[in-house]
Design an enzyme around this catalytic site. Structure first.
Site, PDB file in Angstrom:
ATOM      1  N   GLU A  33       0.835  -1.215  -0.115  1.00  0.00           N
ATOM      2  CA  GLU A  33       0.024  -0.003   0.034  1.00  0.00           C
ATOM      3  C   GLU A  33       0.820   1.109  -0.274  1.00  0.00           C
ATOM      4  O   GLU A  33       1.935   1.286   0.675  1.00  0.00           O
ATOM      5  CB  GLU A  33      -0.803  -0.118   1.219  1.00  0.00           C
ATOM      6  N   HIS A  72      -4.556   6.643   0.075  1.00  0.00           N
ATOM      7  CA  HIS A  72      -3.792   5.239   0.265  1.00  0.00           C
ATOM      8  C   HIS A  72      -4.333   4.303  -0.995  1.00  0.00           C
ATOM      9  O   HIS A  72      -5.120   4.553  -1.626  1.00  0.00           O
ATOM     10  CB  HIS A  72      -3.788   4.617   1.577  1.00  0.00           C
ATOM     11  N   HIS A 103      -5.290   0.161  -2.293  1.00  0.00           N
ATOM     12  CA  HIS A 103      -5.626  -1.259  -1.765  1.00  0.00           C
ATOM     13  C   HIS A 103      -5.115  -2.030  -3.081  1.00  0.00           C
ATOM     14  O   HIS A 103      -5.737  -2.495  -4.181  1.00  0.00           O
ATOM     15  CB  HIS A 103      -7.200  -1.248  -1.864  1.00  0.00           C
ATOM     16  N   ASP A 113      -9.815   0.822   7.956  1.00  0.00           N
ATOM     17  CA  ASP A 113      -9.712   2.270   7.485  1.00  0.00           C
ATOM     18  C   ASP A 113     -10.738   3.091   8.341  1.00  0.00           C
ATOM     19  O   ASP A 113     -10.275   4.138   8.775  1.00  0.00           O
ATOM     20  CB  ASP A 113     -10.269   2.097   6.119  1.00  0.00           C
TER      21      ASP A 113
HETATM   22 ZN   LIG Z   1      -7.859   1.089   3.051  1.00  0.00          ZN
END
Ligand SMILES: [Zn+2]
Lengths: 157, 97
Positions: free
Chosen positions: A37, A97, A99, A110
Site C-alpha cells: 500500500e 492510500h 488497496h 480504514d
Molecule cells: Zn484502505
C-alpha cells in the site's frame, strides 16, 4: 416514489476537487509501491463542503510488518509536510492510500483508524500493478463514536 | 509563548485557529492551558478517564513526547508543539469481491 436525482443537490454533499496531475500522481504512487500500500497527504483549502487539493505529498508506509494491507504515516513526516504546507498557505485536507488487489472501498480498519473528521480519505484499487478505480470518502461526524466514511464526488480539474 | 499547532479537524473547537500561543513550562501545562482556553477540545483529546487518546500524538518540535518525559517534558518559548492524530488504515479486513 418520486426521488430527487443526486446531481440536483450539488453542493450539499462533500466534494474533492483535484487537478489532473495531482490525481494522476496519487494513482501512480499506488503502482510504484505495488504490491504494498502507498500513502500520502493532500494539501490545499477547505471550501465549505469541498476540499480543494493544490498539492500532494508522498509518504513512506511505516507498516513494514504488513505493508500489503496496512499503512501508517510517520507523524514526524506529517509534521514536516504540515509545516511546508503552512509556508505555502496550504492546510491538510485529506489523505490517500492504495488497496493492492482489493476493492476501492473503505475497510473496517480504514474506519477504525481514521481520525481526521472533515478530511477526505482517497482509496485507489491497484489490480495486478495497474491503478484501477479511485474513490474518495469524507470522514463525517462530530466525534469518534459517531464517525462515518461517506463517499463523495471527485472532481478532476 | 509556546506555539501549539492544531490539526484541521480540531480547529472548529479552537476558535477556528491553526496556531495557539500558550505560556507554559511543561507539555502538561501547555495542554491544560489549551483546554482551559478552549474547553470543547477536551473530549477530542482525552478519554472519559482523563487519559490522552491513544491516536492523539503530541510532538515537541520533532519528538514524540511519549519518548521524552510525557506531560512533564519541559518546554521553552521557542518550542513548537504539534497535535497530530494518527493516519493509518489499510485493506485488512476487506473481502475480495
Ligand atoms: Zn484502505
Amino acid at each position: 416514489m418520486f426521488s430527487v436525482p443526486l446531481w440536483l443537490c450539488g453542493g450539499f454533499w462533500g466534494m474533492l476537487k483535484i487537478g489532473q496531475s495531482h490525481y494522476d500522481a496519487l494513482r501512480q504512487h499506488g503502482e510504484d509501491t505495488y504490491p504494498h500500500e502507498c500513502c500520502g497527504v493532500l494539501l490545499g483549502q477547505m471550501d465549505g463542503d469541498a476540499r480543494i487539493v493544490t498539492s500532494v505529498a508522498r509518504c513512506g508506509n511505516t507498516r513494514s510488518d504488513s505493508p500489503h494491507n496496512r499503512y501508517n504515516i510517520d507523524p514526524r513526516e506529517l509534521i514536516r509536510i504540515q509545516r511546508e504546507g503552512r509556508e505555502r498557505g496550504e492546510d491538510i485536507v485529506g489523505f490517500y492510500h492504495s488497496h493492492p488487489d482489493h476493492p476501492p472501498r473503505w475497510s473496517p480498519t480504514d474506519l477504525a483508524e481514521a481520525h481526521w473528521i472533515g478530511c477526505s480519505y482517497v482509496i485507489t484499487s491497484v489490480e495486478k500493478g495497474k491503478a484501477a478505480v479511485t474513490n474518495s470518502f469524507e470522514l463525517v461526524g462530530s466525534e469518534e463514536n459517531d464517525k462515518k466514511l461517506v463517499e463523495e464526488e471527485i472532481k478532476v480539474t | 509563548m509556546t506555539k501549539i499547532h492544531i490539526p484541521t479537524p480540531l480547529r472548529q473547537y479552537a476558535g477556528k485557529q491553526a496556531t495557539i500561543e500558550i505560556k507554559a513550562g511543561t507539555i502538561g501545562d501547555a495542554l491544560s492551558g489549551l483546554i482551559s482556553k478552549h474547553p470543547d477540545l477536551r473530549r477530542h483529546l482525552y478519554t472519559d478517564e482523563g487519559k490522552l487518546r491513544a491516536f492523539v500524538n503530541v510532538y515537541l518540535n520533532d519528538e514524540d513526547v511519549r519518548y521524552l518525559q510525557k506531560e512533564a517534558t519541559a518546554v521553552k518559548d521557542s518550542d513548537t508543539i504539534s497535535i497530530v492524530p494518527s493516519i493509518a488504515g489499510g485493506a485488512a479486513g476487506l473481502t475480495i469481491s
